[in-house]
Design a protein around this motif. Structure first.
Motif, PDB file in Angstrom:
ATOM      1  N   LEU A 625      -3.226  75.701 -37.307  1.00 45.72           N
ATOM      2  CA  LEU A 625      -3.133  75.159 -38.652  1.00 45.72           C
ATOM      3  C   LEU A 625      -1.796  74.439 -38.767  1.00 45.72           C
ATOM      4  O   LEU A 625      -0.744  75.017 -38.434  1.00 45.72           O
ATOM      5  CB  LEU A 625      -3.224  76.265 -39.701  1.00 45.72           C
ATOM      6  N   TYR A 626      -1.818  73.172 -39.210  1.00 44.09           N
ATOM      7  CA  TYR A 626      -0.580  72.402 -39.269  1.00 44.09           C
ATOM      8  C   TYR A 626      -0.473  71.693 -40.609  1.00 44.09           C
ATOM      9  O   TYR A 626      -1.474  71.344 -41.230  1.00 44.09           O
ATOM     10  CB  TYR A 626      -0.482  71.422 -38.107  1.00 44.09           C
ATOM     11  N   GLN A 627       0.774  71.457 -41.020  1.00 45.02           N
ATOM     12  CA  GLN A 627       1.063  70.855 -42.323  1.00 45.02           C
ATOM     13  C   GLN A 627       2.280  69.962 -42.173  1.00 45.02           C
ATOM     14  O   GLN A 627       3.329  70.405 -41.695  1.00 45.02           O
ATOM     15  CB  GLN A 627       1.324  71.942 -43.370  1.00 45.02           C
ATOM     16  N   LEU A 628       2.172  68.675 -42.558  1.00 41.92           N
ATOM     17  CA  LEU A 628       3.297  67.751 -42.499  1.00 41.92           C
ATOM     18  C   LEU A 628       3.963  67.696 -43.860  1.00 41.92           C
ATOM     19  O   LEU A 628       3.322  67.342 -44.864  1.00 41.92           O
ATOM     20  CB  LEU A 628       2.821  66.356 -42.077  1.00 41.92           C
ATOM     21  N   ASN A 629       5.193  68.054 -43.884  1.00 44.53           N
ATOM     22  CA  ASN A 629       5.992  68.084 -45.110  1.00 44.53           C
ATOM     23  C   ASN A 629       5.263  68.910 -46.170  1.00 44.53           C
ATOM     24  O   ASN A 629       4.914  70.062 -45.903  1.00 44.53           O
ATOM     25  CB  ASN A 629       6.304  66.664 -45.583  1.00 44.53           C
ATOM     26  N   LEU A 634      -3.944  71.391 -42.346  1.00 41.68           N
ATOM     27  CA  LEU A 634      -5.121  70.945 -41.626  1.00 41.68           C
ATOM     28  C   LEU A 634      -5.386  71.866 -40.447  1.00 41.68           C
ATOM     29  O   LEU A 634      -4.517  72.621 -40.011  1.00 41.68           O
ATOM     30  CB  LEU A 634      -4.933  69.501 -41.155  1.00 41.68           C
ATOM     31  N   VAL A 635      -6.589  71.764 -39.889  1.00 34.51           N
ATOM     32  CA  VAL A 635      -7.003  72.627 -38.782  1.00 34.51           C
ATOM     33  C   VAL A 635      -7.180  71.787 -37.528  1.00 34.51           C
ATOM     34  O   VAL A 635      -7.807  70.710 -37.576  1.00 34.51           O
ATOM     35  CB  VAL A 635      -8.308  73.367 -39.108  1.00 34.51           C
ATOM     36  N   ALA A 636      -6.604  72.271 -36.414  1.00 33.46           N
ATOM     37  CA  ALA A 636      -6.802  71.643 -35.104  1.00 33.46           C
ATOM     38  C   ALA A 636      -7.519  72.633 -34.222  1.00 33.46           C
ATOM     39  O   ALA A 636      -7.024  73.742 -33.988  1.00 33.46           O
ATOM     40  CB  ALA A 636      -5.476  71.234 -34.495  1.00 33.46           C
ATOM     41  N   VAL A 660       3.516  74.545 -37.944  1.00 28.35           N
ATOM     42  CA  VAL A 660       2.328  74.860 -37.154  1.00 28.35           C
ATOM     43  C   VAL A 660       2.256  76.368 -36.964  1.00 28.35           C
ATOM     44  O   VAL A 660       3.261  77.013 -36.651  1.00 28.35           O
ATOM     45  CB  VAL A 660       2.363  74.156 -35.779  1.00 28.35           C
ATOM     46  N   ARG A 661       1.044  76.940 -37.201  1.00 28.50           N
ATOM     47  CA  ARG A 661       0.835  78.347 -36.937  1.00 28.50           C
ATOM     48  C   ARG A 661      -0.522  78.545 -36.260  1.00 28.50           C
ATOM     49  O   ARG A 661      -1.355  77.628 -36.236  1.00 28.50           O
ATOM     50  CB  ARG A 661       0.929  79.168 -38.213  1.00 28.50           C
ATOM     51  N   PHE A 669      -2.613  85.735 -38.422  1.00 22.09           N
ATOM     52  CA  PHE A 669      -1.879  84.500 -38.166  1.00 22.09           C
ATOM     53  C   PHE A 669      -0.539  84.815 -37.484  1.00 22.09           C
ATOM     54  O   PHE A 669       0.066  85.862 -37.723  1.00 22.09           O
ATOM     55  CB  PHE A 669      -1.617  83.741 -39.477  1.00 22.09           C
ATOM     56  N   SER A 670      -0.093  83.878 -36.692  1.00 19.84           N
ATOM     57  CA  SER A 670       1.260  83.986 -36.122  1.00 19.84           C
ATOM     58  C   SER A 670       2.268  83.452 -37.117  1.00 19.84           C
ATOM     59  O   SER A 670       1.893  82.757 -38.068  1.00 19.84           O
ATOM     60  CB  SER A 670       1.345  83.179 -34.825  1.00 19.84           C
ATOM     61  N   PRO A 671       3.550  83.731 -36.920  1.00 17.57           N
ATOM     62  CA  PRO A 671       4.556  83.056 -37.730  1.00 17.57           C
ATOM     63  C   PRO A 671       4.496  81.546 -37.471  1.00 17.57           C
ATOM     64  O   PRO A 671       4.071  81.095 -36.412  1.00 17.57           O
ATOM     65  CB  PRO A 671       5.873  83.663 -37.247  1.00 17.57           C
ATOM     66  N   ALA A 672       4.936  80.767 -38.439  1.00 15.97           N
ATOM     67  CA  ALA A 672       4.902  79.307 -38.314  1.00 15.97           C
ATOM     68  C   ALA A 672       6.132  78.802 -37.579  1.00 15.97           C
ATOM     69  O   ALA A 672       7.235  79.343 -37.727  1.00 15.97           O
ATOM     70  CB  ALA A 672       4.793  78.661 -39.686  1.00 15.97           C
ATOM     71  N   ARG A 673       5.919  77.741 -36.784  1.00 12.36           N
ATOM     72  CA  ARG A 673       7.053  77.052 -36.169  1.00 12.36           C
ATOM     73  C   ARG A 673       7.305  75.768 -36.943  1.00 12.36           C
ATOM     74  O   ARG A 673       6.363  75.012 -37.236  1.00 12.36           O
ATOM     75  CB  ARG A 673       6.765  76.725 -34.712  1.00 12.36           C
TER      76      ARG A 673
END
Length: 680
Positions: A625-629, A634-636, A660-661, A669-673
């Motif tokens: 799962l990723y998010q820009l700003n 969104l899901v990859a 990104v997590r 879920f993992s922690p986000a980077r």
């Protein structure tokens, strides 16, 4: 001329040092010593009853013309204090008189020097001192001084301990009345000498046994090896630059005497002597003397050794509790008596023993040839062995006897749960050996405490009174019979115990995911705990009523391996020993990489798409799962081996943050980077 003579004596002595190989300057006391006369007198044949003692003016000798118109005859006497020469070695001694006038110095004239009885207040021509010894006759001419060499006489005086010396200077009797031979002397003579205090040997002996010096009736036994012959030397002048000379010969064979120079030490000398050069049974006498670079001491009274080239036989070893019969006996840490016997050798003085072929511990025999006993406790069950050898009075050692035996497995098993200092700890004791009825435990030097065995086991609460290492011994009993024992050195600490199920090597924590640690007291009355932060400061956690505390901690960046340091705090402010707990932390966040928009420097531009890659080594990945700003998340979808490849188009210039997590198959879920990059 006299100075040149004395200098030659010094140089000659230094050359003489080379005879012993001592390359060193002379000892301090070797040198010139000068004494002057302390009394004088002369006699007059024309006034035979008149004394002339310590008078002013010059002293006549031989014939001289008086104011009365008559011929007078005189003899002169001088007394010197020679006490400083007592006990010394005299190398040079010149008695010097100084003429004040001569009748005819062109004619060589004889002058005699006599040792006489002391002068007195009544010394006269008719009461002259009795002559004892002619010390020398000098042919006198016009020289400035008159000198006689009196070394033998002064050396004899020194040996006898004489304190004063009186001499007579006269013209020989046959020409004593001849006016041509008369002259006068200054009323003082000098004695110029070169002397030395000889060294002395104060002790002689072997290096082993220490300073042993056998007698002719009871020579010291020695083995067929090299020994040091040693002497201690005393020198009243100096303890430096001393050496020794040694001599040895088989008794009854003086013709085989061998002399060797020793190695000089600060206050003695030694020389190596190989006793293997002599046949078995040889009685050897040896002696030594000291040398200080100028003079020798007397040879010492001989020491005697006898060469024993035949070592003792291997000893016999036995034990009632641990016989070497192939069966198991006794038990771990159960001591028993082992007996060492000399196998008939009458000169065995002791035994060396050890384990695994080493024989380093010595037990002396109560008398030559006697047996000894050893108390020994095997440390473990199974095979064990003692290595034993005997040694005789010549320090010759026998072959090794290896005594093998087997030990029963009778020691209890002990598991220690350490509580700390002054708080309960537990001993879980058990035994598989049949017939065990009880156990006994001892902490340090405290008395043994016995507890019953229930089904071969016991659980015991104990208290360790102080920190540091302490010996814990636990014994197993069958009734009153001691079967075997367990021994351990236990390290007791008052530091807290640190426990965690979230952070272990088998179950490491994860960056960004919180976990807990439990602190348990290692001493009584704990009020709080302090743990050390990454910057070195101490942070405090209050203890609960039962003395424990729980710390919740979330690993941050760069903390993949961590050691937690914790100490307890009492009400009086005192702190305990610091306890340490090491653990690993995993980084479960996904990895993010982009050639289009790397995490350094400005790249791309607004509206310019870039390719980003996500990856992880974690199993069971469902999606990224990723998010820009501040945009939507969104899901990859993942591909084989868990990577993902997405295209992202930045909508702003400057720094952008891509979060990104990982979503796992179990819904967690993992922690986000946070991936930060700059858009041009």
């Amino acid at each position: 001329m006299y100075a040149r003579k004395m200098l030659a004596a010094v140089v000659g002595a230094a050359v003489g040092v080379g005879l012993l190989g001592v390359l060193a300057p002379p000892a301090q006391a070797y040198g010139i010593q000068t004494v002057r006369s302390i009394g004088w007198a002369y006699t007059d044949s024309r006034l035979p009853d008149t004394p002339f003692v310590n008078t002013a003016g010059d002293l006549p000798i031989g014939a001289w013309a008086g104011t009365d118109g008559k011929t007078h005859k005189s003899r002169s006497y001088f007394t010197l204090d020679v006490s400083k020469f007592v006990g010394t070695v005299v190398h040079e001694a010149d008695l010097i008189a100084f003429p004040s006038s001569r009748t005819d110095c062109a004619v060589v004239q004889p002058l005699e020097l006599w040792r006489v009885e002391p002068i007195t207040a009544t010394t006269t021509w008719d009461n002259a001192p009795k002559q004892r010894e002619l010390l020398g006759t000098l042919q006198a001419g016009c020289q400035e001084n008159l000198s006689w060499d009196i070394v033998p006489a002064l050396q004899n005086f020194a040996k006898r301990g004489e304190r004063t010396l009186t001499v007579e200077i006269r013209v020989p009797h046959e020409v004593e009345a001849d006016l041509a031979h008369g002259r006068k002397l200054v009323s003082s003579v000098t004695l110029d000498t070169m002397i030395n205090n000889a060294p002395a040997v104060t002790r002689a002996g072997l290096d082993f046994p220490s300073w042993a010096c056998g007698t002719a009736r009871k020579p010291q036994p020695v083995g067929p090896r090299t020994y040091s012959l040693m002497i201690d030397i005393a020198d009243p002048d100096s303890q430096d630059l001393l050496n020794g000379q040694f001599a040895a010969w088989p008794v009854g064979h003086e013709d085989q005497r061998v002399e060797r120079t020793g190695t000089g030490l600060r206050n003695g000398s030694r020389v190596e002597w190989n006793m293997a050069d002599y046949p078995h049974g040889t009685v050897l006498a040896w002696t030594g003397r000291a040398y200080d670079g100028h003079d020798y001491s007397d040879w010492t009274k001989p020491c005697y050794v006898v060469v024993d080239a035949e070592g003792p036989p291997a000893p016999q070893v036995s034990s009632v509790v641990y016989p070497n019969d192939g069966a198991a006996h006794g038990g771990p840490n159960l001591p028993a008596t082992f007996t060492f016997q000399a196998s008939g050798a009458k000169d065995v003085v002791g035994y060396y023993w050890g384990r695994d072929g080493e024989t380093t511990t010595f037990i002396p025999a109560p008398k030559p040839g006697a047996s000894v006993t050893l108390q020994y406790a095997p440390a473990r069950s199974g095979s064990d062995a003692l290595s034993v050898r005997s040694v005789d009075s010549a320090d010759s050692r026998s072959p090794i006897t290896t005594y093998e035996f087997d030990v029963r497995d009778t020691a209890p098993e002990v598991r220690v749960t350490m509580g700390g200092v002054g708080v309960p700890s537990r001993l879980a004791i058990s035994s598989r050996f049949p017939g065990v009825t009880g156990f006994g435990y001892r902490i340090g030097a405290a008395d043994e405490v016995k507890v019953p065995a229930v089904a071969g086991a016991a659980d015991v609460a104990v208290v360790f009174p102080q920190p540091g290492p302490v010996t814990l011994e636990v014994r197993a009993y069958a009734g009153t019979e001691w079967l075997g024992a367990y021994k351990e050195s236990v390290e007791v600490s008052d530091g807290p115990r640190i426990e965690s199920t979230d952070f272990t090597f088998d179950h490491p924590g994860a960056i960004g995911q919180p976990g807990t640690f439990t602190f348990r007291p290692g001493r009584a009355d704990v009020l709080a705990y302090e743990y050390q932060d990454s910057d070195g400061s101490w942070l405090r956690v209050e203890a609960r009523a039962d003395g424990t505390a729980v710390l919740t901690w979330t690993p941050g960046e760069g903390e993949l391996f961590r050691t937690l340091r914790v100490r307890s705090v009492n009400a009086d402010g005192s702190t305990s020993t610091v306890a340490e707990y090491s653990f690993q932390v995993e980084d479960t966040r996904p990895g993010v990489f982009s050639d289009s928009y790397p995490d350094f420097g400005a790249s791309g531009g607004v509206g310019v798409p870039g390719e980003f890659f996500f990856g992880t080594s974690q199993p069971d990945v469902d999606a990224y799962l990723y998010q820009l700003n501040d945009g939507p998340e969104l899901v990859a979808d993942v591909e084989a081996d868990n990577p993902a490849d997405v295209s992202i188009t930045p909508d702003r210039a400057g720094f952008n943050i891509l979060k990104v997590r990982i979503r796992f198959l179990d819904g967690t879920f993992s922690p986000a980077r946070n991936y930060v990059f700059e858009v041009a």
